[in-house]
Scaffold this active site. Structure first.
Site, PDB file in Angstrom:
ATOM      1  N   GLY A 121       0.787  -1.244   0.000  1.00 54.39           N
ATOM      2  CA  GLY A 121       0.000   0.000   0.000  1.00 54.39           C
ATOM      3  C   GLY A 121       0.810   1.279   0.000  1.00 54.39           C
ATOM      4  O   GLY A 121       0.282   2.343   0.325  1.00 54.39           O
ATOM      5  N   SER A 122       2.097   1.213  -0.402  1.00 48.81           N
ATOM      6  CA  SER A 122       2.881   2.460  -0.345  1.00 48.81           C
ATOM      7  C   SER A 122       2.386   3.484  -1.375  1.00 48.81           C
ATOM      8  O   SER A 122       2.463   4.693  -1.130  1.00 48.81           O
ATOM      9  CB  SER A 122       4.378   2.178  -0.528  1.00 48.81           C
ATOM     10  OG  SER A 122       4.658   1.772  -1.843  1.00 48.81           O
ATOM     11  N   ASN A 123       1.872   3.032  -2.499  1.00 42.96           N
ATOM     12  CA  ASN A 123       1.323   3.995  -3.469  1.00 42.96           C
ATOM     13  C   ASN A 123       0.019   4.601  -2.964  1.00 42.96           C
ATOM     14  O   ASN A 123      -0.246   5.788  -3.185  1.00 42.96           O
ATOM     15  CB  ASN A 123       1.127   3.340  -4.833  1.00 42.96           C
ATOM     16  CG  ASN A 123       2.429   3.290  -5.599  1.00 42.96           C
ATOM     17  OD1 ASN A 123       2.924   4.316  -6.058  1.00 42.96           O
ATOM     18  ND2 ASN A 123       3.017   2.098  -5.714  1.00 42.96           N
ATOM     19  N   MET A 133      -3.976  -6.902  -7.326  1.00 44.71           N
ATOM     20  CA  MET A 133      -3.479  -8.062  -8.069  1.00 44.71           C
ATOM     21  C   MET A 133      -4.577  -8.835  -8.797  1.00 44.71           C
ATOM     22  O   MET A 133      -4.416 -10.023  -9.056  1.00 44.71           O
ATOM     23  CB  MET A 133      -2.703  -8.995  -7.126  1.00 44.71           C
ATOM     24  CG  MET A 133      -1.478  -8.356  -6.503  1.00 44.71           C
ATOM     25  SD  MET A 133      -0.336  -7.667  -7.741  1.00 44.71           S
ATOM     26  CE  MET A 133       0.353  -9.188  -8.398  1.00 44.71           C
ATOM     27  N   ASN A 168      -3.843   2.858 -13.285  1.00 42.78           N
ATOM     28  CA  ASN A 168      -2.983   1.827 -12.702  1.00 42.78           C
ATOM     29  C   ASN A 168      -1.550   2.325 -12.705  1.00 42.78           C
ATOM     30  O   ASN A 168      -1.169   3.118 -13.563  1.00 42.78           O
ATOM     31  CB  ASN A 168      -3.077   0.530 -13.527  1.00 42.78           C
ATOM     32  CG  ASN A 168      -2.234  -0.589 -12.919  1.00 42.78           C
ATOM     33  OD1 ASN A 168      -2.214  -0.771 -11.699  1.00 42.78           O
ATOM     34  ND2 ASN A 168      -1.513  -1.328 -13.756  1.00 42.78           N
ATOM     35  N   HIS A 211       2.477   0.935 -12.734  1.00 48.29           N
ATOM     36  CA  HIS A 211       3.221  -0.265 -13.106  1.00 48.29           C
ATOM     37  C   HIS A 211       4.723   0.062 -13.087  1.00 48.29           C
ATOM     38  O   HIS A 211       5.125   1.106 -13.596  1.00 48.29           O
ATOM     39  CB  HIS A 211       2.772  -0.697 -14.511  1.00 48.29           C
ATOM     40  CG  HIS A 211       3.422  -1.956 -14.967  1.00 48.29           C
ATOM     41  ND1 HIS A 211       3.028  -3.198 -14.509  1.00 48.29           N
ATOM     42  CD2 HIS A 211       4.443  -2.178 -15.822  1.00 48.29           C
ATOM     43  CE1 HIS A 211       3.784  -4.127 -15.073  1.00 48.29           C
ATOM     44  NE2 HIS A 211       4.645  -3.525 -15.874  1.00 48.29           N
ATOM     45  N   ASP A 250      -7.397  -0.224 -19.631  1.00 45.03           N
ATOM     46  CA  ASP A 250      -8.341  -0.726 -20.642  1.00 45.03           C
ATOM     47  C   ASP A 250      -8.475  -2.238 -20.442  1.00 45.03           C
ATOM     48  O   ASP A 250      -8.053  -2.752 -19.402  1.00 45.03           O
ATOM     49  CB  ASP A 250      -7.910  -0.315 -22.062  1.00 45.03           C
ATOM     50  CG  ASP A 250      -6.608  -0.982 -22.490  1.00 45.03           C
ATOM     51  OD1 ASP A 250      -6.135  -1.897 -21.771  1.00 45.03           O
ATOM     52  OD2 ASP A 250      -6.070  -0.599 -23.538  1.00 45.03           O
ATOM     53  N   GLY A 279      -6.941  -4.675 -21.740  1.00 43.33           N
ATOM     54  CA  GLY A 279      -5.704  -5.454 -21.837  1.00 43.33           C
ATOM     55  C   GLY A 279      -4.958  -5.464 -20.507  1.00 43.33           C
ATOM     56  O   GLY A 279      -5.426  -4.937 -19.505  1.00 43.33           O
ATOM     57  N   GLU A 282       7.593   6.098  -8.299  1.00 44.80           N
ATOM     58  CA  GLU A 282       6.155   5.799  -8.345  1.00 44.80           C
ATOM     59  C   GLU A 282       5.392   6.756  -7.441  1.00 44.80           C
ATOM     60  O   GLU A 282       4.326   7.257  -7.792  1.00 44.80           O
ATOM     61  CB  GLU A 282       5.890   4.349  -7.888  1.00 44.80           C
ATOM     62  CG  GLU A 282       6.426   3.298  -8.840  1.00 44.80           C
ATOM     63  CD  GLU A 282       6.022   1.885  -8.419  1.00 44.80           C
ATOM     64  OE1 GLU A 282       4.918   1.695  -7.891  1.00 44.80           O
ATOM     65  OE2 GLU A 282       6.837   0.962  -8.615  1.00 44.80           O
TER      66      GLU A 282
HETATM   67  C1  GRF Z   1       4.137  -1.227  -7.160  1.00 46.62           C
HETATM   68  O1  GRF Z   1       5.431  -1.530  -7.595  1.00 46.62           O
HETATM   69  C2  GRF Z   1       3.226  -0.976  -8.342  1.00 46.62           C
HETATM   70  O2  GRF Z   1       3.883  -0.389  -9.419  1.00 46.62           O
HETATM   71  C3  GRF Z   1       2.783  -2.378  -8.713  1.00 46.62           C
HETATM   72  O3  GRF Z   1       2.616  -3.037  -7.482  1.00 46.62           O
HETATM   73  C4  GRF Z   1       3.466  -2.428  -6.505  1.00 46.62           C
HETATM   74  C5  GRF Z   1       2.587  -2.021  -5.365  1.00 46.62           C
HETATM   75  O4  GRF Z   1       3.295  -1.498  -4.277  1.00 46.62           O
HETATM   76  N1  GRF Z   1       1.575  -2.348  -9.512  1.00 46.62           N
HETATM   77  P1  GRF Z   1       2.529  -0.817  -3.080  1.00 46.62           P
HETATM   78  O5  GRF Z   1       1.524  -1.843  -2.553  1.00 46.62           O
HETATM   79  O6  GRF Z   1       1.847   0.411  -3.609  1.00 46.62           O
HETATM   80  O7  GRF Z   1       3.575  -0.480  -2.062  1.00 46.62           O
END
Ligand code: GRF
Length: 195
Positions: free
Chosen positions: A12-14, A91, A108, A110, A142, A144, A175
């Site tokens: 959950g860091s993002n 996921m 999203n 990535h 999208d 894909g 990120e």
């Molecule tokens: C990140 O590297 C993101 O790019 C990918 O999954 C990871 C999630 O990290 N989709 P976090 O849970 O946000 O720390």
């Protein structure tokens, strides 16, 4: 007031980067209206609860079909009426129906410079291929896999001696900057389309 929903499965860091950006006003005039996880043990979910946000665990219990699970997630999303749905380490693959229902409003993040290295284990694959740089991408979702229109990319060098861990950490720092930037861009576009 812009309404953000976050879907996550793990650390959950993002999510935290987005919630911090909302709190600091870097994403102005916004609110996190729902945090949803398919993994009840996700550390990100506990953080969301600790911050007093509406945090929902929707596990895919044994015998539950993918579509029943998604319909539960969808019910929470619809009730939260988000402007944007931000996937932050979620996921699961969204069904075409869900993508269509929130078309142009699901983002999203990535950890590669898409369109290079969609899918999993992308930092390892970039290292194994001898790439000299990598980075992260925030894109619209999208139908894909990691394939929708790109909103923001940030690049990092790949350094001699890098491991999957060291490269992942360097990308992750970027990120956390890229996601708030992309949310602001997507919200501005959404507001423009509503005028
Ligand atoms: C990140 O590297 C993101 O790019 C990918 O999954 C990871 C999630 O990290 N989709 P976090 O849970 O946000 O720390």
């Amino acid at each position: 007031m812009h309404r953000l929903a976050i879907l996550l499965s793990g650390r959950g860091s993002n999510f935290v980067a987005l919630a911090d950006a909302v709190d600091s006003g870097e994403i102005p005039d916004a609110r996190v209206v729902a945090v949803v996880s398919d993994n009840p043990e996700a550390p990100g979910l506990a953080v969301a609860r600790g911050r007093g946000l509406a945090a929902h665990a929707i596990p895919r219990e044994e015998g539950m079909t993918r579509s029943v699970h998604e319909s539960r997630v969808r019910r929470i999303l619809d009730a939260a009426r988000p402007d944007l749905v931000c996937l932050a380490g979620y996921m699961r693959i969204l069904s075409p129906e869900l993508v269509e229902a929130y078309r142009g409003r699901i983002l999203n993040i990535h950890p590669s410079l898409l369109p290079k290295y969609p899918g999993l284990h992308v930092q390892r694959r970039a290292l194994e291929s001898g790439e000299r740089e990598s980075g992260c991408t925030v894109h619209y979702v999208d139908v894909g896999i990691d394939s929708g229109p790109i909103i923001v990319q940030r690049r990092v060098p790949i350094l001699p001696g890098d491991t999957e861990e060291s490269l992942s950490a360097r990308i992750l720092e970027q990120e956390h900057l890229a996601y708030p930037e992309a949310v602001n861009a997507a919200l501005a576009r959404l507001d423009g389309s509503r005028d």
